[in-house]
Write a protein that holds these residues in place. Structure first.
Motif, short mmCIF file in Angstrom:
data_model
loop_
_atom_site.label_atom_id
_atom_site.label_comp_id
_atom_site.label_asym_id
_atom_site.label_seq_id
_atom_site.Cartn_x
_atom_site.Cartn_y
_atom_site.Cartn_z
N ASP A 174 39.90 46.92 48.89
CA ASP A 174 40.89 46.32 49.58
C ASP A 174 41.04 45.08 50.19
N SER A 175 39.74 44.74 50.83
CA SER A 175 39.45 43.68 51.39
C SER A 175 39.37 42.46 50.35
N PHE A 176 38.76 42.75 49.07
CA PHE A 176 38.86 41.77 48.09
C PHE A 176 40.07 41.51 47.70
N THR A 177 41.38 42.45 47.72
CA THR A 177 42.53 42.09 46.81
C THR A 177 43.13 41.22 47.96
N PHE A 178 42.84 41.26 49.35
CA PHE A 178 43.55 40.32 50.16
C PHE A 178 43.22 38.82 50.00
N ILE A 179 41.95 38.75 49.58
CA ILE A 179 41.37 37.42 49.21
C ILE A 179 41.98 36.93 48.20
N LEU A 180 42.14 37.81 47.02
CA LEU A 180 42.61 37.33 45.88
C LEU A 180 44.09 36.82 46.08
N SER A 181 44.91 37.82 46.90
CA SER A 181 46.13 37.46 47.01
C SER A 181 46.12 36.03 47.77
N ALA A 182 45.61 35.71 48.64
CA ALA A 182 45.61 34.41 49.21
C ALA A 182 45.31 33.43 48.39
#
Length: 429
Positions: A174-182
């Motif tokens: 989940d943390s990685f998905t926020f980075i990818l979204s950014a």
């Protein structure tokens, strides 16, 4: 940008970057949702009030910071706000891995909710910037399909991750998905219009409170949508009475409650997904009728749910997804047409405040519903709580059917759209 948007949404590159960011972010949210609820409900054996506390911390920041976030979304560059919101939430989610008590979870959820409250009006305002009105119906439908399609894929993936690798993995992903979204949001352009300080007739600049009231004033100029917001808020209140206690209800079954919860979440997402696909191509002839029908479907389904608990496990595995699919379809018929109407009727310079107001109102109703759910479940039992929730939705739905002619005779939505576009600047004063 207008010319590009009219050629088709999928030739609109800024829209594609924005929607790709939404796909990744929404999927990540559901990847850790089931893991978090499982951790609290089953590992720490949370009480009904403690479960309501978890849901309260998820939604609370939206009501407290929603209107303020809407003002900032109209004042500052929305792209930067979304990127920073993603980065900070990525760091917060990592904190779930190291949480050792329930109050740690509460604090982290509040932090995550604060920056989520900032992201939502910025994203909706950006959508208004980069998509023309003639494509807004399709854009909002696709957005809702993605939002709820993630509810289908996310819980299933989360269930696989939790059972095979563990809860911790879901949080890291989940943390990685926020980075990818950014990173995807880098492809979205800066604001396409000049954000000017709004002045009062006496030449003074608007105060923060006046800016926050601007979103509500715009909605007041649209009786059908204003009533729709009222209905949506009541619906969220009633739904959360039951939803906040779903894990408590599922503890009564003899089989694996995590599996049943995953199936139910996925089915609910599928219901909204299907209705989003329908409403992305079809404009409802009567918004009030669609709202009333959606409320009635959701209410009937929730009222029936507790009577399934005593059934054999194979029947539960069939009945729960079926009912929750209907719940999702009803929700889709409430949320998607309402949001399309708001997007079309709201000028771009007011979109952040309008959606901040909507999020604030619906989250206030959500919080009240969560608290009521915990209290009712503690005092009357979870079965009675579900029946009360369903009955309340049915009453609101039937009342909306009765109010349909009155609302539409006062101000049809099509006429309201024209007027608000012309009067919006003075509405905020």
């Amino acid at each position: 940008m207008e010319a590009e948007a009219k050629e088709g949404l999928f030739k609109n590159k800024p829209y594609l970057y924005l929607i790709a960011s939404q796909i990744v972010s929404n999927l990540g949210d559901w990847l850790d949702m089931l893991a978090l609820m499982s951790l609290v409900a089953f590992k720490w054996n949370a009480s009904p009030m403690e479960m309501s506390g978890v849901m309260l911390c998820m939604a609370g920041p939206m009501i407290l910071f929603g209107p303020i976030a809407g003002v900032y979304a109209d004042k500052f560059d929305r792209k930067k706000l979304m990127i920073w919101s993603d980065i900070i939430r990525a760091l917060v989610v990592i904190g779930f891995v190291f949480a050792t008590s329930l109050w740690h979870i509460y604090v982290l959820l509040i932090l995550k909710g604060i920056f989520g409250a900032l992201f939502v009006p910025a994203k909706n305002g950006k959508l208004k910037e980069i998509v023309s009105d003639d494509r807004m119906q399709q854009a909002m439908g696709i957005s809702a399909m993605i939002n709820n399609g993630s509810k289908i894929v996310g819980p299933m993936l989360s269930g696989v991750l939790v059972s095979t690798i563990g809860v911790t993995t879901a949080f890291y992903i989940d943390s990685f998905t926020f980075i990818l979204s950014a990173l995807l949001l880098i492809g979205v352009p800066k604001s396409l219009y000049e954000k000017e300080e709004t002045e009062q007739p006496d030449g003074k600049k608007e105060t923060m409170l006046q800016r926050m009231n601007g979103g509500l004033n715009v909605l007041k100029g649209l009786p059908v949508l204003f009533y729709g917001l009222f209905i949506l808020s009541l619906a969220m209140l009633a739904i959360q009475i039951a939803d906040s206690q779903i894990m408590i209800l599922l503890r009564l079954i003899e089989g694996d409650p995590v599996d049943v919860a995953g199936y139910a979440m996925a089915a609910s997402g599928a219901g909204v997904f299907v209705m989003s696909a329908i409403w992305s191509k079809k404009q409802p002839s009567s918004l009030a009728f669609v709202l009333a029908l959606g409320l009635s479907l959701v209410g009937a389904s929730i009222a029936i749910t507790p009577f399934l608990i005593g059934l054999p496990m194979w029947m539960i595995n069939l009945a729960f997804p079926t009912l929750f699919f209907i719940v999702g379809a009803g929700l889709g018929s409430i949320i998607v047409p309402f949001n399309v109407g708001v997007q079309k009727a709201t000028p771009v310079q007011y979109s952040g405040r309008v959606f901040g107001t909507i999020n604030s109102m619906t989250m206030l109703a959500t919080i009240i519903g969560m608290l009521l759910g915990g209290v009712l479940s503690q005092l009357l039992g979870v079965t009675v709580t579900f029946i009360i929730s369903g009955a309340l939705l049915l009453v609101v739905g039937l009342s909306t059917f009765g109010a349909k002619k009155f609302l539409e005779s006062r101000d049809p939505l099509a006429e309201s759209d024209e007027r608000i576009q012309g009067e919006a600047p003075s509405a905020a004063n």
